[in-house]
Motif scaffolding. Structure first.
Motif, PDB file in Angstrom:
ATOM      1  N   ILE A  31       0.847  -1.202   0.000  1.00 19.77           N
ATOM      2  CA  ILE A  31       0.000   0.000   0.000  1.00 19.77           C
ATOM      3  C   ILE A  31       0.882   1.252   0.000  1.00 19.77           C
ATOM      4  O   ILE A  31       0.646   2.204  -0.738  1.00 19.77           O
ATOM      5  CB  ILE A  31      -0.946   0.005   1.226  1.00 19.77           C
ATOM      6  CG1 ILE A  31      -1.979  -1.112   1.094  1.00 19.77           C
ATOM      7  CG2 ILE A  31      -1.624   1.359   1.404  1.00 19.77           C
ATOM      8  CD1 ILE A  31      -2.819  -1.325   2.351  1.00 19.77           C
ATOM      9  N   ARG A  32       1.921   1.233   0.846  1.00 19.67           N
ATOM     10  CA  ARG A  32       2.814   2.405   0.920  1.00 19.67           C
ATOM     11  C   ARG A  32       3.455   2.678  -0.444  1.00 19.67           C
ATOM     12  O   ARG A  32       3.564   3.825  -0.879  1.00 19.67           O
ATOM     13  CB  ARG A  32       3.889   2.176   1.988  1.00 19.67           C
ATOM     14  CG  ARG A  32       3.338   2.118   3.401  1.00 19.67           C
ATOM     15  CD  ARG A  32       4.442   2.093   4.460  1.00 19.67           C
ATOM     16  NE  ARG A  32       5.093   0.802   4.612  1.00 19.67           N
ATOM     17  CZ  ARG A  32       4.715  -0.169   5.450  1.00 19.67           C
ATOM     18  NH1 ARG A  32       3.637  -0.001   6.212  1.00 19.67           N
ATOM     19  NH2 ARG A  32       5.386  -1.290   5.545  1.00 19.67           N
ATOM     20  N   LEU A  81       6.388   6.423   9.230  1.00 21.46           N
ATOM     21  CA  LEU A  81       7.843   6.492   9.063  1.00 21.46           C
ATOM     22  C   LEU A  81       8.313   5.592   7.920  1.00 21.46           C
ATOM     23  O   LEU A  81       9.220   5.941   7.160  1.00 21.46           O
ATOM     24  CB  LEU A  81       8.502   6.070  10.379  1.00 21.46           C
ATOM     25  CG  LEU A  81      10.029   6.012  10.424  1.00 21.46           C
ATOM     26  CD1 LEU A  81      10.607   7.425  10.311  1.00 21.46           C
ATOM     27  CD2 LEU A  81      10.494   5.365  11.723  1.00 21.46           C
ATOM     28  N   LEU A  82       7.671   4.415   7.792  1.00 17.23           N
ATOM     29  CA  LEU A  82       8.084   3.467   6.751  1.00 17.23           C
ATOM     30  C   LEU A  82       7.693   3.940   5.351  1.00 17.23           C
ATOM     31  O   LEU A  82       8.147   3.376   4.356  1.00 17.23           O
ATOM     32  CB  LEU A  82       7.501   2.075   7.028  1.00 17.23           C
ATOM     33  CG  LEU A  82       8.090   1.348   8.250  1.00 17.23           C
ATOM     34  CD1 LEU A  82       7.399  -0.003   8.463  1.00 17.23           C
ATOM     35  CD2 LEU A  82       9.594   1.150   8.125  1.00 17.23           C
TER      36      LEU A  82
ATOM     37  N   ARG B 354      15.215   0.301  13.725  1.00 17.45           N
ATOM     38  CA  ARG B 354      16.154   0.872  12.741  1.00 17.45           C
ATOM     39  C   ARG B 354      16.460  -0.130  11.633  1.00 17.45           C
ATOM     40  O   ARG B 354      16.571   0.227  10.469  1.00 17.45           O
ATOM     41  CB  ARG B 354      17.443   1.344  13.428  1.00 17.45           C
ATOM     42  CG  ARG B 354      17.202   2.614  14.210  1.00 17.45           C
ATOM     43  CD  ARG B 354      18.430   3.168  14.903  1.00 17.45           C
ATOM     44  NE  ARG B 354      18.021   4.241  15.795  1.00 17.45           N
ATOM     45  CZ  ARG B 354      17.932   5.526  15.430  1.00 17.45           C
ATOM     46  NH1 ARG B 354      18.281   5.902  14.219  1.00 17.45           N
ATOM     47  NH2 ARG B 354      17.513   6.426  16.286  1.00 17.45           N
ATOM     48  N   GLN B 355      16.589  -1.397  12.023  1.00 22.97           N
ATOM     49  CA  GLN B 355      16.812  -2.424  10.996  1.00 22.97           C
ATOM     50  C   GLN B 355      15.563  -2.587  10.114  1.00 22.97           C
ATOM     51  O   GLN B 355      15.655  -2.766   8.903  1.00 22.97           O
ATOM     52  CB  GLN B 355      17.181  -3.753  11.662  1.00 22.97           C
ATOM     53  CG  GLN B 355      17.637  -4.798  10.652  1.00 22.97           C
ATOM     54  CD  GLN B 355      17.966  -6.137  11.289  1.00 22.97           C
ATOM     55  OE1 GLN B 355      17.705  -6.370  12.464  1.00 22.97           O
ATOM     56  NE2 GLN B 355      18.535  -7.026  10.502  1.00 22.97           N
ATOM     57  N   ARG B 356      14.387  -2.496  10.762  1.00 23.35           N
ATOM     58  CA  ARG B 356      13.135  -2.593   9.999  1.00 23.35           C
ATOM     59  C   ARG B 356      13.034  -1.456   8.976  1.00 23.35           C
ATOM     60  O   ARG B 356      12.608  -1.654   7.829  1.00 23.35           O
ATOM     61  CB  ARG B 356      11.957  -2.545  10.980  1.00 23.35           C
ATOM     62  CG  ARG B 356      10.594  -2.578  10.340  1.00 23.35           C
ATOM     63  CD  ARG B 356      10.323  -3.903   9.677  1.00 23.35           C
ATOM     64  NE  ARG B 356       9.117  -3.842   8.856  1.00 23.35           N
ATOM     65  CZ  ARG B 356       9.070  -3.356   7.632  1.00 23.35           C
ATOM     66  NH1 ARG B 356      10.166  -2.905   7.044  1.00 23.35           N
ATOM     67  NH2 ARG B 356       7.932  -3.317   6.962  1.00 23.35           N
ATOM     68  N   PHE B 357      13.452  -0.272   9.383  1.00 14.70           N
ATOM     69  CA  PHE B 357      13.450   0.904   8.497  1.00 14.70           C
ATOM     70  C   PHE B 357      14.401   0.679   7.317  1.00 14.70           C
ATOM     71  O   PHE B 357      14.075   0.935   6.157  1.00 14.70           O
ATOM     72  CB  PHE B 357      13.878   2.131   9.319  1.00 14.70           C
ATOM     73  CG  PHE B 357      13.847   3.433   8.560  1.00 14.70           C
ATOM     74  CD1 PHE B 357      12.640   4.054   8.239  1.00 14.70           C
ATOM     75  CD2 PHE B 357      15.031   4.059   8.192  1.00 14.70           C
ATOM     76  CE1 PHE B 357      12.620   5.257   7.553  1.00 14.70           C
ATOM     77  CE2 PHE B 357      15.009   5.264   7.509  1.00 14.70           C
ATOM     78  CZ  PHE B 357      13.804   5.870   7.187  1.00 14.70           C
ATOM     79  N   GLN B 358      15.571   0.151   7.623  1.00  9.89           N
ATOM     80  CA  GLN B 358      16.560  -0.128   6.574  1.00  9.89           C
ATOM     81  C   GLN B 358      16.042  -1.192   5.597  1.00  9.89           C
ATOM     82  O   GLN B 358      16.238  -1.096   4.390  1.00  9.89           O
ATOM     83  CB  GLN B 358      17.877  -0.570   7.233  1.00  9.89           C
ATOM     84  CG  GLN B 358      19.009  -0.850   6.259  1.00  9.89           C
ATOM     85  CD  GLN B 358      19.105  -2.314   5.889  1.00  9.89           C
ATOM     86  OE1 GLN B 358      18.650  -3.180   6.624  1.00  9.89           O
ATOM     87  NE2 GLN B 358      19.668  -2.584   4.736  1.00  9.89           N
TER      88      GLN B 358
END
Lengths: 119, 422
Positions: A31-32, A81-82, B354-358
């Motif tokens: 979706i993002r 954020l993602l 932070r790892q999830r973001f990466q």
């Protein structure tokens, strides 16, 4: 009937990002990605400019919860954020909403990953 | 085929085509556009080759199953793992009125019930239930099991063969590739996110070819990944080694050691701020990564600046090993000019946000790169079909494509699989 301001759906310190929640806090990776692909560049840029300066602070805030166990408002912040990496594809790589000469719509989708907020 | 000569691989950019016993002439376009040729591939290649279905970890525990569609053969394969961990494959077709039994793509369960008339099967294929059996005519339930498909597992990779009795074993089919890649580790094999392309308008070979040469990367993907695959010392992203291995082939691609996210790429910088840049998949199990780096067939020349070891298992399956782990790509023909494909990006379960973001940044980038390829390949297919050209020319760095098409032509012509493998 009295009108009250709606409560922020985000953790209090991030309430100023509320205008972006409806569009950018998509629940899945797919979706993002899709929303970023459909958005005009100005809208992507507005989100990127608002979210980027708060990203490190948001990451720090979210670090207090084990992944996948955050309360609803923090989970929403994580989804928001993602979307920043998705926006960054347009802003930092393509300098337009989508890669030049890539098809849209297309038959590609990103399926669930092994992570919270990845499905 | 000429045996690989180590001395030829000494220079920074070793020659690949001739040392691997390949010709250097142009390649006919016909196999990429001809419906008649496609029919031959359907029979001679997909009807006879062992076909990789993916990792054993997709069956994570006893009594789990996956369903894989092989459209080019009209086959829907039900692959099961039983209590004793034996992996089997069957046609997903009921013995009563030949309806499809399992309707989802993966799941847990030791028995399967056809939703049409409730015929039931165990995951070893036996028929274990026929409602109102007395009303059939001399029905022998022992003969009502699922129709098996030959299935074997090599180093955690599941293969099927659609010949009733395969002419060669999986071991013989894998040949020198299997020998070279024995014990190759598969870090984070139990976790993956998939990128699925349900259909794209290009021949399956047009599509897989694009993932097996790095010559195009700085040109087609300049912003998304080009700078990580080339620099002034290797502006055209020449491969660092390459080997024909029986019907299969492998190649080491260059990684730019100087790559840092550009000044303006603030999100990329944030995403990668706490990681080694070589390790684009994020923190993986260190021991498994070390085993991957130590494996003699992965980056066999031990060059420091490698990005990927591409292993192309004939006909349609790719494993990309990198210093951070591995991912796979599989390409399934739907027609002469349409293909379905799946990327499985194996990544560790994120330990923190932070790892999830990466990881989200990593997978965004992969999806963008893949989409650039989709657009490019659909254009190429249309141009190939225009008839303007009857041949394509390949350079040395595109040797894997040449070896692939030569192998395909061999299999199409060969009367037996053993002859095709010779």
């Amino acid at each position: 009937m009295t009108m009250t301001a709606p409560e922020s759906s985000l953790p209090r310190d991030f309430a100023d990002l509320e205008p972006f929640v409806a569009y950018w806090a998509g629940e899945t990776n797919d979706i993002r990605w899709d929303r970023r692909s459909r958005a005009p560049m100005e809208q992507i840029r507005r989100f990127y400019d608002a979210m980027l300066p708060r990203a490190d602070e948001a990451l720090t805030y979210l670090e207090q919860f084990p992944l996948g166990e955050a309360p609803a408002d923090a989970t929403r912040l994580l989804c928001l954020l993602l979307s920043l990496p998705h926006a960054a594809m347009a802003v930092e790589f393509h300098r337009q909403p989508r890669a030049a000469a890539s098809p849209f719509p297309h038959g590609m989708n990103v399926a669930k990953g092994p992570w919270p907020q990845g499905w | 085929m000429t045996k690989y000569e180590p001395e030829m691989q000494k220079s920074a950019f070793p020659k690949l085509t001739e040392p691997n016993g390949l010709d250097t002439g142009p390649i006919p376009i016909e196999p990429y556009i001809s419906p008649e040729w496609f029919e031959k591939e359907r029979e001679q290649i997909f009807g006879r080759a062992w076909l990789c279905m993916g990792r054993i970890e997709q069956l994570p525990e006893p009594d789990t199953y996956i369903v894989k569609e092989i459209e080019v053969r009209g086959v829907i394969a039900l692959i099961t793992r039983d209590k004793a961990d034996k992996v089997r494959a069957f046609h997903n077709v009921c013995s009563h009125r030949a309806n499809m039994i399992v309707q989802d793509s993966a799941g847990k369960g030791s028995r399967f019930v056809c939703k049409y008339h409730n015929w039931a099967y165990r995951n070893d294929g036996d028929c274990i239930g026929v409602p109102d059996r007395a009303n059939f005519f001399n029905l022998d339930i022992k003969k009502c099991g699922l129709t098996p498909i030959v299935c074997d597992v090599w180093e955690g990779w599941i293969f099927i063969n659609l010949q009733k009795v395969p002419e060669v074993s999986l071991k013989e089919f894998l040949g020198p590739f299997g020998e070279a890649f024995t014990n190759a580790p598969a870090p984070s094999a139990e976790h993956a996110f998939n990128v699925n392309v349900s259909t794209m308008k290009a021949n399956w070979k047009t599509t897989i070819d694009a993932f097996c040469e790095s010559y195009h990367v700085p040109v087609l993907h300049p912003d998304t990944v080009g700078a990580t695959f080339a620099n002034d010392s290797n502006p055209y992203s020449r491969p660092l080694s390459g080997h024909a291995r029986g019907a299969h082939r492998t190649m080491t691609t260059f990684g730019n050691p100087d790559y840092v996210p550009p000044e303006h790429a603030l999100v990329e910088r944030l995403a990668y701020s706490n990681l080694d840049l070589g390790n684009t998949l994020g923190a993986n199990d260190a021991k498994e990564i070390q085993a991957l780096l130590d494996h003699p067939a992965i980056n066999p020349r031990r060059v420091p600046n490698w990005a990927t070891e591409i292993a192309w298992i004939f006909p349609n399956f790719l494993i990309f090993y990198s210093p951070g782990g591995f991912f796979t790509l599989e390409f399934w023909p739907l027609s002469v000019n349409s293909t379905r494909w799946v990327a499985r990006m194996h990544i560790p379960k994120a330990k923190d946000v932070r790892q999830r973001f990466q990881q989200e940044h990593h997978n965004c980038r992969m999806a963008e790169i893949f989409l650039e390829d989709v657009g490019n390949l659909e254009r190429q297919q249309r141009a190939m079909e225009s008839g303007a050209k009857t041949e394509i020319v390949l350079q040395d760095g595109e040797f894997m494509l040449r070896h692939s098409i030569e192998t395909i032509r061999k299999w199409v012509a060969a009367k037996t699989v053993r002859e095709a493998l010779a």
